[in-house]
Design an enzyme around this catalytic site. Structure first.
Site, PDB file in Angstrom:
ATOM      1  N   GLN A   1       0.717  -1.035  -0.156  1.00  0.00           N
ATOM      2  CA  GLN A   1       0.010   0.103  -0.162  1.00  0.00           C
ATOM      3  C   GLN A   1       0.711   1.284  -0.048  1.00  0.00           C
ATOM      4  O   GLN A   1       0.261   2.422  -0.016  1.00  0.00           O
ATOM      5  CB  GLN A   1      -1.048  -0.086   1.420  1.00  0.00           C
ATOM      6  CG  GLN A   1      -1.997  -1.037   1.092  1.00  0.00           C
ATOM      7  CD  GLN A   1      -3.135  -1.059   2.318  1.00  0.00           C
ATOM      8  OE1 GLN A   1      -3.341  -1.934   3.015  1.00  0.00           O
ATOM      9  NE2 GLN A   1      -3.605   0.083   2.546  1.00  0.00           N
TER      10      GLN A   1
ATOM     11  N   ARG B   1      -9.864  -0.074   7.486  1.00  0.00           N
ATOM     12  CA  ARG B   1     -10.912   0.912   7.004  1.00  0.00           C
ATOM     13  C   ARG B   1     -11.069   1.939   8.239  1.00  0.00           C
ATOM     14  O   ARG B   1     -12.322   2.057   8.225  1.00  0.00           O
ATOM     15  CB  ARG B   1     -11.886   0.443   6.330  1.00  0.00           C
ATOM     16  CG  ARG B   1     -12.582   1.247   5.231  1.00  0.00           C
ATOM     17  CD  ARG B   1     -13.469   0.152   4.481  1.00  0.00           C
ATOM     18  NE  ARG B   1     -14.023   0.798   3.334  1.00  0.00           N
ATOM     19  CZ  ARG B   1     -14.152   0.496   2.198  1.00  0.00           C
ATOM     20  NH1 ARG B   1     -14.119  -0.935   2.163  1.00  0.00           N
ATOM     21  NH2 ARG B   1     -14.625   1.293   1.170  1.00  0.00           N
ATOM     22  N   CYS B   2     -10.207   2.633   8.787  1.00  0.00           N
ATOM     23  CA  CYS B   2     -10.290   3.647   9.873  1.00  0.00           C
ATOM     24  C   CYS B   2      -9.594   4.548  10.213  1.00  0.00           C
ATOM     25  O   CYS B   2      -9.419   5.223  11.165  1.00  0.00           O
ATOM     26  CB  CYS B   2     -10.613   2.711  11.109  1.00  0.00           C
ATOM     27  SG  CYS B   2      -8.835   2.127  11.796  1.00  0.00           S
TER      28      CYS B   2
HETATM   29  N1  PCD Z   1     -14.775  13.465  -2.004  1.00  0.00           N
HETATM   30  C1  PCD Z   1     -14.409  12.174  -2.819  1.00  0.00           C
HETATM   31  C2  PCD Z   1     -13.534  11.467  -1.957  1.00  0.00           C
HETATM   32  C3  PCD Z   1     -13.257  10.129  -2.668  1.00  0.00           C
HETATM   33  N2  PCD Z   1     -13.662   9.839  -3.596  1.00  0.00           N
HETATM   34  C4  PCD Z   1     -13.203   8.670  -4.357  1.00  0.00           C
HETATM   35  O1  PCD Z   1     -13.325   7.634  -3.381  1.00  0.00           O
HETATM   36  C5  PCD Z   1     -12.231   6.806  -3.637  1.00  0.00           C
HETATM   37  C6  PCD Z   1     -11.518   6.447  -2.110  1.00  0.00           C
HETATM   38  O2  PCD Z   1     -10.939   7.804  -1.857  1.00  0.00           O
HETATM   39  P1  PCD Z   1     -10.251   8.225  -0.328  1.00  0.00           P
HETATM   40  O3  PCD Z   1     -11.266   8.375   0.718  1.00  0.00           O
HETATM   41  O4  PCD Z   1      -9.334   9.320  -0.537  1.00  0.00           O
HETATM   42  O5  PCD Z   1      -9.408   6.882   0.215  1.00  0.00           O
HETATM   43  P2  PCD Z   1      -8.070   6.444  -0.434  1.00  0.00           P
HETATM   44  O6  PCD Z   1      -6.927   6.948  -0.234  1.00  0.00           O
HETATM   45  O7  PCD Z   1      -8.258   6.498  -2.108  1.00  0.00           O
HETATM   46  O8  PCD Z   1      -8.235   4.751  -0.454  1.00  0.00           O
HETATM   47  C7  PCD Z   1      -8.058   4.252   1.050  1.00  0.00           C
HETATM   48  C8  PCD Z   1      -9.126   3.565   1.376  1.00  0.00           C
HETATM   49  O9  PCD Z   1      -9.942   2.942   0.615  1.00  0.00           O
HETATM   50  C9  PCD Z   1     -11.010   2.027   1.105  1.00  0.00           C
HETATM   51  N3  PCD Z   1     -11.808   1.798   0.009  1.00  0.00           N
HETATM   52  C10 PCD Z   1     -11.201   0.764  -0.498  1.00  0.00           C
HETATM   53  N4  PCD Z   1     -11.967   0.090  -1.625  1.00  0.00           N
HETATM   54  C11 PCD Z   1     -11.440  -0.900  -2.084  1.00  0.00           C
HETATM   55  N5  PCD Z   1     -12.287  -1.301  -3.408  1.00  0.00           N
HETATM   56  N6  PCD Z   1     -10.548  -1.634  -1.890  1.00  0.00           N
HETATM   57  C12 PCD Z   1      -9.702  -1.353  -0.897  1.00  0.00           C
HETATM   58  O10 PCD Z   1      -8.621  -2.151  -0.531  1.00  0.00           O
HETATM   59  C13 PCD Z   1     -10.128  -0.158  -0.119  1.00  0.00           C
HETATM   60  N7  PCD Z   1      -9.611   0.135   1.202  1.00  0.00           N
HETATM   61  C14 PCD Z   1     -10.277   1.182   1.924  1.00  0.00           C
HETATM   62  C15 PCD Z   1      -9.373   1.714   2.942  1.00  0.00           C
HETATM   63  S1  PCD Z   1      -8.972   0.798   4.423  1.00  0.00           S
HETATM   64 MO1  PCD Z   1      -6.874   1.656   5.445  1.00  0.00          MO
HETATM   65  O11 PCD Z   1      -5.794   0.989   4.360  1.00  0.00           O
HETATM   66  O12 PCD Z   1      -7.215   0.471   6.544  1.00  0.00           O
HETATM   67  O13 PCD Z   1      -5.862   2.855   6.403  1.00  0.00           O
HETATM   68  S2  PCD Z   1      -7.843   3.597   3.853  1.00  0.00           S
HETATM   69  C16 PCD Z   1      -8.937   2.748   2.853  1.00  0.00           C
HETATM   70  C17 PCD Z   1     -11.188   7.128  -4.388  1.00  0.00           C
HETATM   71  O14 PCD Z   1     -11.358   6.690  -5.741  1.00  0.00           O
HETATM   72  C18 PCD Z   1     -11.682   8.809  -4.553  1.00  0.00           C
HETATM   73  O15 PCD Z   1     -11.200   9.325  -5.676  1.00  0.00           O
HETATM   74  C19 PCD Z   1     -14.430  10.725  -4.361  1.00  0.00           C
HETATM   75  O16 PCD Z   1     -15.002  10.432  -5.372  1.00  0.00           O
HETATM   76  N8  PCD Z   1     -14.668  11.717  -3.683  1.00  0.00           N
HETATM   77 CU   LIG Z   2      -8.012   3.457   9.433  1.00  0.00          CU
END
Ligand code: PCD
Ligand SMILES: [Cu+]
Length: 806
Positions: free
Chosen positions: A237, A384-385
Site C-alpha cells: 500500500q 478502513r478506519c
Molecule cells: N470526495 C471524494 C472522496 C473520494 N472519492 C473517491 O473515493 C475513493 C476513495 O478515496 P479516499 O477516501 O481518498 O481513500 P483512498 O486513500 O483512495 O483509499 C484508502 C481507503 O480505501 C478504502 N476503500 C477501498 N476500496 C477498495 N475497493 N479496496 C480497498 O482495499 C479499499 N480500502 C479502503 C481503505 S482501508 Mo486503510 O488502508 O485501513 O487505512 S484507507 C482505505 C477514491 O477513488 C476517490 O477518488 C471521491 O470520488 N470523492
Molecule cells: Cu483506518
C-alpha cells in the site's frame, strides 16, 4: 461567437470531470479476469518460498533440524534466524518503532509466527518440505489477556526488552508494557466529572478483527546479480516507503531498488505493514540468484498478518441534568500482540484515537492509552478506519447511548443538543484537533427525516407492546450514529512514518496531441484511482478524463509519495493532482497569450481553452496549446508541458456522516434482520458520486461484518479460533444489507478542490450504527452495554440474561 462552439455545459460534460458518475475505467480489465496481481507474475527460474509456522503461542525453540527438508528433491534452501543473523536481518524494525523477529530467534511469541523459510521449485514441494522440518519447542506460559499481562508476576514475553525501561514512545512501567500516551487535561476533566450532575461510565471493548482482503499478501523478489538491481513486485500500500525502508535495512542503494505494486485485490490496511515474508523472499533471491515468490494462504493471512482493533476502552462521560455534555474521560488498554507493529504516524502511538470526542462540543477531555504485549499476532492496522478512528467513533457513539439511558433521554435529541455548531468551525477539540469544516445539524436532520425517525419510534413502541402481550417474539432496534472522521495524513510537521513526511505527489505529462499521463505517489487497491484522479485533472486542465492515463505503484516512474491508506489519497495526492494541473494551466496560459498575441492577463480560462477576455471567439483549446508546447518555438518558454507537485497539506480533512440502522432481532434465536440502513456522507466536494456510493457499500458491509460476527478470537492457550473462512465471518451477497446512500456537501476550506476522503467513513460510521441498533432493541429491558461482535449466539445470550426466554 463561433457557431460551431458547443455551449460551456456541453464542453464541461464531455470532460467527465469533477462530479461526473464516470464508469470505472479499470473495471473492463478486472471484470474480464485481466487483472495483473502479484500471484499472476511468473518470472523465468522463479522459486517459491513458504514458512514453517509455530503451532504454539509461546514457546522456547530448543532446536531446528532442517536436514530432511534440505535433502528433499526440489528444495533449494531453508532459512532460519541463524542464517539471517550474520546479515542482521533476523529482526526488523516495525512501523511503530519496535523491532520484530523475521524468523523465530530463540523463542516464538504467537501462534503462526514465522520459524523457518523453505525455498523450493514449486509451492507444493515447499509445503511438503515444511512438514519435514523438526522444531523442538518447549512450551511457555501463555498470556492472551492484556490486563493479566500487566500483573507483576506475568511471564516476560519480550526478553529482548526485559530491562529496557524506555520504549519508542516513552517510559515502560512493566515488562509487558509498551507505552502510555496521554492527551488532554487530566485534572480539569476529573474535576468536572467529580462534580457533574450525571456521569455515565462504561467499558467498551472493540474486539480484535482482521481486514481479510480477497487477495492475501505476497511478493516476488528478484535480485539481478549482474546489474545489482533488486526488483520487488508486492502487495504494497506504500511502495515508496517500502523502497526506502528496504534500502535502509539492507544497505542496497535506493536507486538500485525498484518496488512495484501491481493490481491489488483489496488492501484495507492489511498491506501497509512490513512482513517477514518480504524480507525472506528478498534474502532468498539474493542467496539463490533467481526470483523468489512468496504468497500467503488464507490461514497465514488471518493468523499472522496485521490484525485490527483490540481496544479496551474505559469511559466516563458527564452532563448536566438536561443533557449538555460537560466532560469526557477515557482510558484504553491496547492489546498489541507480541510486537508493536501498529501502522500509525510516528508521533501517534494510538493513531488518531484522540478524535474520540467525536462530533460533540465537549469542553474538557482526557485520554490515556496503554499499549501492552500479549501472545497474539502483531499489527494494529487501520482496517478502513484511518488510524484508530473506528475505535474512537465506536467509543463515543456508545458512550452517547449509555449517557442517554442514564439521562432518560432520546439519543437523537442528546446528539442534536451537543453537536459542534456550524459557526464553531474551524473547531478546536479538547484533545487537540482543528476540525476544518462541518455542518452536523443539517446532516442529522436530513437523516432523521429520511428514515422517518418519529414514526419509527412509534412503531418500535407498538412492537414492544406486542412483545409484552405475547403477540411477537421480535423486537425493533434503531441504531443511530453520527461520526467525524479525520483523514488525509498529514501535515509533514506532525505526521511521518519512520521519519518519512506524509506529503504526496503527482507528476503530469501532456503529450503533443493533447492527451496525458499522470503519475502519483499513491496506489489503488480497488478504490478506482485511475478513474477519479483523471476526473480531477480533466476539470483542472480541460483535457477529457478519457484522454488521461493514471499510473501508480512503480517507484522507478512514480514521484515519491507515502501511499494509500487512512483515506489519504484524495486529501493529499488529490490535492497534489489539482496543484500540478494548475501549473500546467499556468504555462498553457502563457502559450495561449503568445499565440493569440495578447498579454498573459488578457486571456481567461474557459472549461477546455483559453480565450481572449471580452472576445470569446478568439481562443486556443488545450489540445492546440499542447501541440504548440512541443512544436513551436515560444520566446521565453521551454518546450514541453509537464508539471510535478509535492503537496504537504496544511491540515487533515474531517469528513462526517449520519448513519441509521433499523434492525429486527429475534429474541429466541438471536437472529437479526437489517430492515433499513441509511448512510449520509459528507466528504466535501464529490469527485465521482458512483465511486463514492461503491465505497460506502463496501465500507458499510465491512462494518456490518465486524459489528455482527467477524472476529479473531484466541483461546486461553493462544490458539487462533477463526483462522479459516469457515469460522471467520465474511458476509456474502446473502447477508449483506441493502443500503440507502445520501449526502450533504461541506467542502474542506483548505483542500484545493474542497474534497475530503470517504473510503474509510462507512466503516467508522456503520459499526456504531449496527451495534447501537442491537442495544436499542433491548434498551427497554435494561440493557446498557454488551460487547461486539453481535453474532446470533451473543444476541441470544443478551435476551437470556435479561430474562426474555421465560
Ligand atoms: N470526495 C471524494 C472522496 C473520494 N472519492 C473517491 O473515493 C475513493 C476513495 O478515496 P479516499 O477516501 O481518498 O481513500 P483512498 O486513500 O483512495 O483509499 C484508502 C481507503 O480505501 C478504502 N476503500 C477501498 N476500496 C477498495 N475497493 N479496496 C480497498 O482495499 C479499499 N480500502 C479502503 C481503505 S482501508 Mo486503510 O488502508 O485501513 O487505512 S484507507 C482505505 C477514491 O477513488 C476517490 O477518488 C471521491 O470520488 N470523492
Ligand atoms: Cu483506518
Amino acid at each position: 461567437m463561433n457557431d460551431m462552439t458547443p455551449p460551456k455545459a456541453e464542453r464541461a460534460a464531455a470532460l467527465k470531470g469533477l462530479g461526473s458518475a464516470r464508469k470505472r475505467v479499470e473495471d473492463a480489465r478486472f471484470t474480464q479476469g485481466k487483472g495483473n496481481y502479484v500471484d499472476d507474475l511468473k518470472l523465468p527460474g522463479m522459486l517459491f518460498g513458504d514458512f514453517v509456522r509455530s503451532p504454539y503461542a509461546h514457546a522456547r525453540i530448543k532446536s531446528i533440524n532442517a536436514d530432511k527438508a534440505k535433502a528433499m528433491p526440489g528444495v533449494v534452501a531453508v532459512l532460519t534466524a541463524a542464517d539471517l543473523a550474520p546479515l542482521k536481518l533476523h529482526w526488523m524494525p516495525t512501523l511503530a518503532g519496535d523491532v520484530q523477529m523475521v524468523l523465530a530467534d530463540g523463542k516464538v511469541l504467537f501462534q503462526g509466527q514465522e520459524v523457518a523459510f523453505v525455498v523450493a521449485q514449486d509451492r507444493y514441494i515447499a509445503a511438503d518440505a515444511i512438514e519435514l522440518i523438526e522444531v523442538d519447542y518447549e512450551e511457555l506460559p501463555v498470556v492472551v489477556d492484556p490486563f493479566k499481562a500487566q500483573a507483576p508476576d506475568a511471564p516476560v514475553l519480550r526478553e529482548d526488552l526485559e530491562c529496557k525501561t524506555e520504549g519508542a514512545h516513552g517510559p515502560r512501567r512493566h515488562h509487558n508494557h509498551i507505552f502510555t500516551w496521554e492527551q488532554g487535561d487530566k485534572e480539569a476533566t476529573e474535576a468536572v466529572l467529580g462534580s457533574a450532575d450525571v456521569v455515565a461510565e462504561e467499558m467498551v471493548y472493540y474486539h480484535r478483527t482482521h481486514p481479510c482482503p480477497l487477495e492475501t499478501c505476497g511478493c516476488v523478489a528478484s535480485m539481478d546479480a549482474v546489474n545489482g538491481k533488486l526488483t520487488v513486485h508486492g502487495t504494497f500500500q506504500a511502495p515508496h516507503a517500502v523502497r526506502t525502508v528496504a534500502s535502509l535495512i539492507s544497505g542496497i542503494a535506493e536507486h538500485n531498488i525498484r518496488i512495484i505494486s501491481p493490481d491489488i485485490g483489496g488492501g484495507f490496511g492489511n498491506k501497509v505493514g512490513v512482513y517477514p515474508g518480504y524480507i525472506c523472499a528478498i534474502v532468498a533471491s539474493i542467496v539463490t540468484g533467481v526470483p523468489v515468490k512468496w504468497v500467503e494462504d488464507r490461514m497465514d493471512n488471518l493468523m499472522a498478518t496485521a490484525f485490527a482493533r483490540d481496544y479496551w476502552m474505559q469511559g466516563r462521560i458527564s452532563a448536566t441534568r438536561d443533557g449538555k455534555i460537560t466532560g469526557l474521560w477515557c482510558h484504553v488498554t491496547a492489546d498489541h500482540g507480541a510486537f508493536d507493529a501498529c501502522a500509525d504516524p510516528t508521533k501517534f502511538p494510538a493513531g488518531f484515537f484522540n478524535i474520540c470526542t467525536g462530533s460533540y462540543d465537549i469542553p474538557v477531555a482526557y485520554l490515556a492509552v496503554d499499549g501492552v504485549y500479549t501472545n497474539k499476532a502483531p499489527g494494529g492496522v487501520a482496517y478502513r478506519c484511518s488510524f484508530r478512528v473506528t475505535e474512537a467513533a465506536y467509543f463515543i457513539e456508545r458512550m452517547i447511548e449509555v449517557l442517554a439511558i442514564k439521562l432518560g433521554m432520546d439519543a437523537a435529541e442528546l446528539r442534536t443538543k451537543n453537536f459542534i455548531r456550524k459557526d464553531q468551525f474551524p473547531y478546536h477539540s479538547a484533545l487537540g484537533w482543528e476540525y476544518d469544516s462541518g455542518d452536523y445539524h443539517t446532516a442529522w436532520d436530513k437523516a432523521l427525516n429520511a428514515v422517518g425517525y418519529d414514526s419509527l419510534r412509534k412503531e418500535q413502541a407498538q412492537r414492544l407492546d406486542d412483545f409484552k402481550a405475547g403477540r411477537t417474539r421480535k423486537l425493533i432496534g434503531i441504531g443511530l450514529a453520527h461520526f467525524t472522521e479525520i483523514v488525509g495524513a498529514g501535515p509533514v510537521k506532525n505526521c511521518d512514518i519512520l521519519g518519512l513526511g506524509m506529503f504526496d505527489s503527482c507528476e503530469i505529462r501532456i503529450h503533443p496531441t493533447g492527451s496525458a499521463i499522470a503519475r502519483l505517489g499513491t496506489i489503488s487497491q480497488g478504490q478506482g484511482h485511475a478513474t477519479t484522479f483523471a476526473q480531477i485533472l480533466a476539470s483542472e486542465i480541460g483535457i477529457p478524463a478519457d484522454d488521461i492515463t493514471i499510473e501508480e505503484g512503480d517507484t522507478d516512474t512514480a514521484p515519491y509519495g507515502l501511499g494509500t491508506y487512512g483515506s489519504r489519497s484524495t486529501p493529499v495526492a488529490g490535492a497534489a493532482t489539482a496543484m500540478a494541473g494548475r501549473k500546467i494551466r499556468a504555462k498553457a496560459q502563457m502559450i495561449a497569450a503568445y499565440l493569440l498575441e495578447v498579454h498573459d492577463d488578457d486571456v481567461e480560462w474557459d472549461v477546455d481553452r483559453f480565450a481572449v477576455k471580452g472576445a470569446p471567439e478568439r481562443f486556443k483549446t488545450m489540445k492546440e496549446l499542447a501541440f504548440a508546447a512541443y512544436n513551436q518555438a515560444i520566446p521565453g518558454l521551454e518546450p514541453g508541458l509537464e508539471a510535478v507537485s509535492y503537496y504537504d497539506p496544511p491540515n487533515m480533512t474531517y469528513p462526517f456522516g449520519a448513519y441509521i440502522c433499523v434492525m429486527e432481532v429475534d429474541v429466541d434465536t438471536g437472529e437479526h434482520e437489517i430492515r433499513q440502513f441509511y448512510a449520509l456522507d459528507d466528504c466535501g466536494t464529490r469527485i465521482n458520486p458512483m465511486i463514492i456510493e461503491g465505497q460506502v457499500h463496501g465500507g458499510a458491509t465491512e462494518g456490518y461484518a465486524i459489528a455482527m460476527g467477524q472476529e479473531i478470537a484466541y483461546d486461553e492457550i493462544g490458539n487462533v479460533k477463526n483462522a479459516t473462512l469457515m469460522d471467520f465471518f465474511l458476509p456474502t451477497a446473502w447477508e449483506t444489507p441493502h443500503y440507502t446512500t445520501d449526502h450533504t456537501v461541506t467542502p474542506s476550506p483548505h483542500h484545493p478542490i474542497g474534497a475530503k476522503g470517504v473510503g474509510e467513513s462507512p466503516n467508522v460510521g456503520s459499526v456504531p450504527a449496527f451495534s447501537n441498533a442491537v442495544h436499542d432493541a433491548f434498551r427497554p429491558f435494561g440493557l446498557v452495554h454488551s460487547h461486539m461482535p453481535h453474532d446470533h449466539w451473543r444476541i441470544w445470550r443478551i435476551a437470556r440474561d435479561l430474562g426474555l426466554h421465560g
